[in-house]
Design an enzyme around this catalytic site. Structure first.
Site, PDB file in Angstrom:
ATOM      1  N   HIS A 484       1.211  14.343   1.534  1.00 26.39           N
ATOM      2  CA  HIS A 484       2.200  14.447   0.536  1.00 26.39           C
ATOM      3  C   HIS A 484       3.422  14.906   0.800  1.00 26.39           C
ATOM      4  O   HIS A 484       4.492  14.393   0.683  1.00 26.39           O
ATOM      5  CB  HIS A 484       1.495  15.484  -0.074  1.00 26.39           C
ATOM      6  N   GLU A 721      -6.361   0.188  -3.830  1.00 24.80           N
ATOM      7  CA  GLU A 721      -6.316   1.252  -2.522  1.00 24.80           C
ATOM      8  C   GLU A 721      -7.800   1.770  -2.111  1.00 24.80           C
ATOM      9  O   GLU A 721      -7.998   2.726  -1.662  1.00 24.80           O
ATOM     10  CB  GLU A 721      -5.443   2.456  -2.509  1.00 24.80           C
ATOM     11  N   ASP A 745      -3.524   4.896   1.090  1.00 29.56           N
ATOM     12  CA  ASP A 745      -5.364   5.177   0.887  1.00 29.56           C
ATOM     13  C   ASP A 745      -6.488   3.700   1.529  1.00 29.56           C
ATOM     14  O   ASP A 745      -7.512   3.450   1.802  1.00 29.56           O
ATOM     15  CB  ASP A 745      -5.598   5.527  -0.861  1.00 29.56           C
ATOM     16  N   CYS A 792       2.741  -1.355  -2.425  1.00 28.95           N
ATOM     17  CA  CYS A 792       3.566  -0.497  -2.927  1.00 28.95           C
ATOM     18  C   CYS A 792       2.785   0.913  -1.888  1.00 28.95           C
ATOM     19  O   CYS A 792       3.570   1.573  -1.918  1.00 28.95           O
ATOM     20  CB  CYS A 792       3.517   0.157  -4.300  1.00 28.95           C
TER      21      CYS A 792
HETATM   22  C1  PEP Z   1      -1.421   4.379  -1.282  1.00 25.66           C
HETATM   23  O1  PEP Z   1      -2.612   4.923  -1.307  1.00 25.66           O
HETATM   24  O2  PEP Z   1      -0.972   3.500  -0.657  1.00 25.66           O
HETATM   25  C2  PEP Z   1      -0.575   5.150  -2.363  1.00 25.66           C
HETATM   26  C3  PEP Z   1       0.591   4.295  -2.841  1.00 25.66           C
HETATM   27  O3  PEP Z   1      -0.529   5.646  -3.671  1.00 25.66           O
HETATM   28  P1  PEP Z   1      -0.508   7.402  -2.932  1.00 25.66           P
HETATM   29  O4  PEP Z   1       0.102   6.991  -1.687  1.00 25.66           O
HETATM   30  O5  PEP Z   1       0.541   8.468  -4.017  1.00 25.66           O
HETATM   31  O6  PEP Z   1      -1.767   7.924  -2.765  1.00 25.66           O
HETATM   32 MG    MG Z   2      -2.876   5.928  -3.193  1.00 24.87          MG
END
Ligand code: PEP
Ligand code: MG
Length: 870
Positions: A484, A721, A745, A792
């Site tokens: 995070h 993901e 993920d 993404c």
């Molecule tokens: C991911 O898992 O690549 C994603 C974009 O979601 P987050 O990083 O918010 O889990």
């Molecule tokens: Mg994710």
């Protein structure tokens, strides 16, 4: 759920902080006998009653001591502050609402004077009842535990039977009273090599949790509450000492047997490897190993420390260690009830944070959070603090004294095993005092210009609190590249390295540093000449970046004319504004869980709507992809504590959490659907594993659309993901309007490596061929169904990955805003044909390193820089 079916279940959030108490304990036959309805009472520590769900106020007498709320699904909830409080005729009560007013879950309803009610009413117990006859029944409630406002309180359901019977709940549901049993006494001799030290003390307190029994231990005239780890440790009981155990309550017999067995050494040395991992001793051993691991590796001048790249870029500056300031406290309190409730509230806030930290952390950090959670609720500490409060001291002073007294007692035992607990206690003292001070600034560190922050770990809230204009870079001993805080650093364009190891502790404050987060190295005191050369290089880079920024406002095409959309990942309004300035062609991922990160109550529908609308406006009509709340796993949020899970990364996460709390999802969907102009926003669903989840949410979207009277449909996309969703991409693509690959993920779950794990951080690479094969499969499935496919996840922000992703058929890259100008410049130099060739080669490689090597060779041949900073 079918769109026309009425919602049949509802989760009620705790309207009041305090202790969840069965109705049977209310000293009033009307409530205890459930004559008005079933439910649960709260023995309040808080002074404000909040709405447990969305709904309308249907009754509020002039005496303002009670309020009835009709939920949106028709259930009526009566909240009655105290017993026999109608006689106060409104004295001590302030209403914040009136009958007929709509309220959102968490909104304030009534504030009351706890002191006054305690003195003048029969009882403070506050029943929260599902009104008899409204056609609902209580299916679950959280009695016999401490609850904070917004905690899961009660789940109710509509049943045909209940409707016929007038909605009476199952009598006694979740509220069986503890039986009063006989007092018992037993003497045992301690057979524990080191006496009652930290571990057996914790085991004894843990064994008593959930038992209806009060247990005390007496050794050589000293007595301690057996439910308190701290009190037990302070006894200083040694191997061979004789102990008197006394217990009372319904489970006295069981409790005494359990404690006697532990004192007789029943579990000594027989702990599972897992238990050993969690024990305080194992923890201290590992702390010691971690601390000594750095001995011999000097962070001397010229040293180059390898780390894992969390946010690319280079920074030159001086070392500044993350510090915490001493907090001043006033000794005298402002009344017993006031100070008690302040202390309870502060502890509740810390508990929320610790639970969140516990859920998101791994390894040592997780164990520390676990230990702090235990100590936070230690009855011995609380008893001592409350005794001081009762004598007139302030909550902060009392808490500090209780903690410091325990620390002194532990140190006096001269047992090194006890001393380890002293650090935990000091840390906990600080956390509660910070909460009590209510001054967020008390925790904020002032930075000199060009600071390179050194820390063991950094919390998102700590990063957000720092002055970003002075923060040149971040270097963490632990942490993961896609954690995070790393995402937040990347979004803010702050270069960051993680997993540098304990050697970081040996760098003195003020040491000149070069943080190269393009190659993953921290240079300690590299010398004035080298620093000057780097500064020149940074200046050149910044003029090249200015040119790229200028060209970034134009649409992006490859050299052979294929349109590649470059979008931005956004977690705040400021990031959306930066993204628009940097040439983002829209937002490919709005992480809505980041928007209200600091809140301790859920944002209302109106607040969410207003924020989404502002974001849409910041993007000036460009597409805004709003992902529904993605919490759980490494992304806990304080206002929605989740049940404790053995393995949070595999538990309630993403869409699963939303389907577990349909009330919150419905609110969020309505807030998104209301954003104008219709058509600018699309919805993205996280952590999908099969089409059934998409269908459930689609049904709720239809319902929400009807509720707000919107006729226009909205596009619904799915995050790929999990390996399951990538493998099922063909059927998912039929159900979804677009796909977006979350490589963070997807990599974590494909490689079975925790995305926050410091030791695995270097190997957690989205360019692993296994991940690339899943991306290839997803892109093929999307193409067959004529759906767009985006990336993404972090891979979209990695210039080395762009040619492979484009070659696999990805047409949209959603990256961190700071990378967009560089990414567009890079894409403009590529041809789809070359990219497809490179991608085919990548799929045949044996490892992520081999793919990275290929990327470097390929970039060298093309004459393109492999990283944004180079
Ligand atoms: C991911 O898992 O690549 C994603 C974009 O979601 P987050 O990083 O918010 O889990
Ligand atoms: Mg994710």
């Amino acid at each position: 759920m079918h769109p026309t079916e009425p919602q049949s279940r509802l989760v009620l959030l705790s309207p009041l902080a305090g202790w969840g108490t069965p109705l049977d304990e209310i000293p009033d036959p009307v409530f205890a006998g459930r004559m008005m309805g079933d439910g649960l009472a709260v023995d309040p520590t808080g002074v404000t009653l909040h709405a447990p769900c969305d709904g309308e106020i249907v009754a509020l007498p002039d005496s303002r001591h009670a309020v009835t709320l009709r939920s949106d699904i028709g259930a009526e909830i009566l909240m009655h502050v105290g017993i026999d409080t109608v006689g106060l005729a409104g004295e001590g009560f302030e209403a914040h609402v009136q009958p007929g007013r709509r309220v959102a879950a968490g909104e304030r309803l009534i504030t009351f004077d706890l002191d006054l009610i305690a003195r003048r009413a029969k009882s403070l117990l506050t029943p929260i009842l599902l009104v008899d006859g409204c056609g609902f029944t209580v299916v679950r409630s959280s009695g016999n535990r401490e609850i904070a406002v917004g905690d899961l309180f009660m789940e109710i359901a509509r049943t045909e039977e209940a409707s016929r019977r007038g909605g009476a709940g199952e009598p006694g549901c979740g509220s069986a009273p503890g039986k009063i049993g006989q007092a018992r006494v037993r003497r045992v001799r301690i057979a524990l090599e080191h006496g009652i030290h930290a571990r057996p003390a914790a085991q004894i307190a843990a064994a008593l949790k959930g038992l209806a029994a009060e247990v005390r231990l007496t050794v050589q005239g000293r007595s301690a509450n057996a439910h308190s780890t701290v009190a037990l440790m302070k006894l200083g009981a040694r191997n061979g000492d004789e102990v008197e155990l006394s217990a009372s309550g319904g489970d006295a017999g069981t409790a005494i047997e359990a404690v006697a067995a532990l004192l007789a050494g029943a579990h000594q040395g027989s702990s599972s490897p897992r238990a050993a991992q969690r024990s305080p001793l194992a923890r201290s051993a590992r702390h010691f190993m971690a601390a000594t691991a750095s001995v011999g590796i000097e962070a001397r001048a010229d040293a180059v420390l390898p780390g894992v790249i969390a946010s690319r870029g280079m920074a030159v500056g001086q070392a500044v260690r993350l510090t915490v300031r001493e907090i001043e406290v006033a000794p005298v309190g402002a009344g017993v009830a006031h100070e008690t409730s302040r202390l309870d509230r502060a502890r509740a806030q810390v508990r929320i944070r610790l639970r969140a930290a516990h859920a998101s952390a791994s390894g040592t950090a997780r164990e520390i959070a676990e230990a702090h959670l235990e100590l936070l609720d230690d009855p011995g500490l609380i008893e001592e603090a409350l005794a001081l409060v009762a004598e007139g001291a302030s909550a902060a002073h009392s808490w500090r004294q209780a903690i410091r007294g325990s620390i002194a007692a532990l140190r006096a035992l001269e047992d090194p095993r006890m001393a380890e607990r002293a650090d935990d206690l000091l840390d906990l003292e600080r956390q509660v005092l910070l909460s009590l001070s209510g001054d967020a600034g008390a925790g904020i560190q002032e930075l000199p210009p060009d600071a390179i922050l050194l820390a063991e770990e950094l919390l998102p809230s700590q990063l957000v609190a720092l002055d970003a204009t002075r923060l040149a870079g971040i270097a963490l001993a632990a942490g993961g590249a896609t954690s995070h805080v790393s995402i937040l650093a990347a979004a803010a364009g702050i270069p960051a390295l993680v997993a540098l190891g304990p050697v970081l502790r040996r760098i003195a404050d003020g040491t000149p540093l070069l943080l190269d987060a393009d190659v993953g190295q921290l240079h300690v005191d590299p010398g004035t000449e080298r620093l000057a050369a780097i500064r020149r290089q940074l200046e050149l880079q910044s003029s090249r970046r200015a040119a790229e920024r200028e060209a970034a406002q134009q649409d992006c095409y490859t050299a052979d004319g294929s349109r590649i959309e470059v979008f931005a990942n956004v977690g705040s309004l400021t990031e959306a504004q930066t993204a628009a300035r940097n040439g983002a062609e829209g937002c490919g991922l709005l992480r809505t869980e980041f928007l209200f990160l600091e809140r301790e109550t859920p944002p209302s529908e109106a607040e969410q709507h207003a924020e989404y609308q502002r974001l849409a406006e910041a993007l000036a009509g460009k597409p805004l992809t709003i992902r529904t709340l993605d919490i759980g796993g490494d992304k806990p949020i304080p206002y929605l504590p989740l049940p404790g899970e053995e393995n949070p990364a595999l538990g309630l996460r993403g869409v699963r959490t939303s389907l577990w709390r349909p009330d919150l999802l419905c609110q969020q969907l309505r807030a998104i659907l209301g954003v104008r102009p219709y058509g600018q926003c699309r919805i993205l669903l996280p952590m999908i594993t099969d089409v059934a989840e998409i269908r459930s949410v689609r049904a709720m979207i239809e319902q929400a659309r009807e509720q707000i009277g919107r006729r226009e449909p909205i596009e619904v996309g799915v995050m790929i993901e999990t390996p399951a969703s990538a493998l099922m991409a063909d059927s998912i693509a039929e159900e979804a309007d677009f796909l977006s690959i979350g490589t963070n993920d997807l990599t974590q779950y494909t490689l079975a490596m925790d995305r926050g794990h410091p030791e695995l951080a270097a190997r957690l690479d989205g360019l692993h061929p296994a991940v690339l094969r899943l991306i290839a499969r997803t892109a093929e499935a999307a193409q067959a169904c004529k759906r767009t496919v985006a990336v993404c996840g972090g891979l979209a922000s990695d210039p080395a990955a762009a040619p492979f992703l484009i070659g696999l058929g990805v047409h949209e890259l959603s990256a961190v805003p700071s990378v967009i100008p560089r990414l567009k410049a890079l894409v403009r130099g590529l041809t789809v044909q070359d990219c497809a060739r490179a991608a085919r080669q990548a799929l045949r490689q044996e490892s992520a390193q081999a793919v990275r090597k290929l990327a470097a060779e390929w970039a060298g041949r093309q004459g393109v820089p492999a990283s944004p900073g180079s």
